[in-house]
Design a protein around this motif. Sequence first.
Motif, short mmCIF file in Angstrom:
data_model
loop_
_atom_site.label_atom_id
_atom_site.label_comp_id
_atom_site.label_asym_id
_atom_site.label_seq_id
_atom_site.Cartn_x
_atom_site.Cartn_y
_atom_site.Cartn_z
N ASP A 38 0.84 -1.21 0.00
CA ASP A 38 0.00 0.00 0.00
C ASP A 38 0.87 1.25 0.00
OD1 ASP A 38 -2.33 -1.46 -0.02
OD2 ASP A 38 -2.68 -1.31 2.14
N GLU A 41 2.28 1.80 -3.46
CA GLU A 41 1.27 2.34 -4.38
C GLU A 41 1.05 3.83 -4.14
OE1 GLU A 41 -2.35 0.08 -4.35
OE2 GLU A 41 -1.32 -1.79 -4.85
N ARG A 42 0.99 4.24 -2.87
CA ARG A 42 0.83 5.67 -2.56
C ARG A 42 2.01 6.47 -3.08
NH1 ARG A 42 -0.52 4.56 3.16
NH2 ARG A 42 1.63 4.58 3.08
#
Length: 86
Positions: A38, A41-42
């Motif tokens: 995550d 991805e950010r």
Amino acid sequence: MRAVNFLLLVLVVASALAVVMLVAEDRRLTQELAVARDGIERLEGTYAELQLEEGTLTAQGRIERIATEELGMLPPAEDQITVVFR
């Protein structure tokens, strides 16, 4: 015979405990991996936004407009240009 059965029982219980501990460790590591993905991805999204912003800020037309309108700059006259050769 009882000693062999007792030894087998101990080994089965120890094996079961090892399986439980390994499953718990696997779940913990899987959660850590999901959190890390995550975060990646950010960061990739932020990087893409920054690249777009950089492209906008460094556009030649924008730089020329700021140089002429805000800074009062003009292109050099022919007699002000010096060509240097190596």
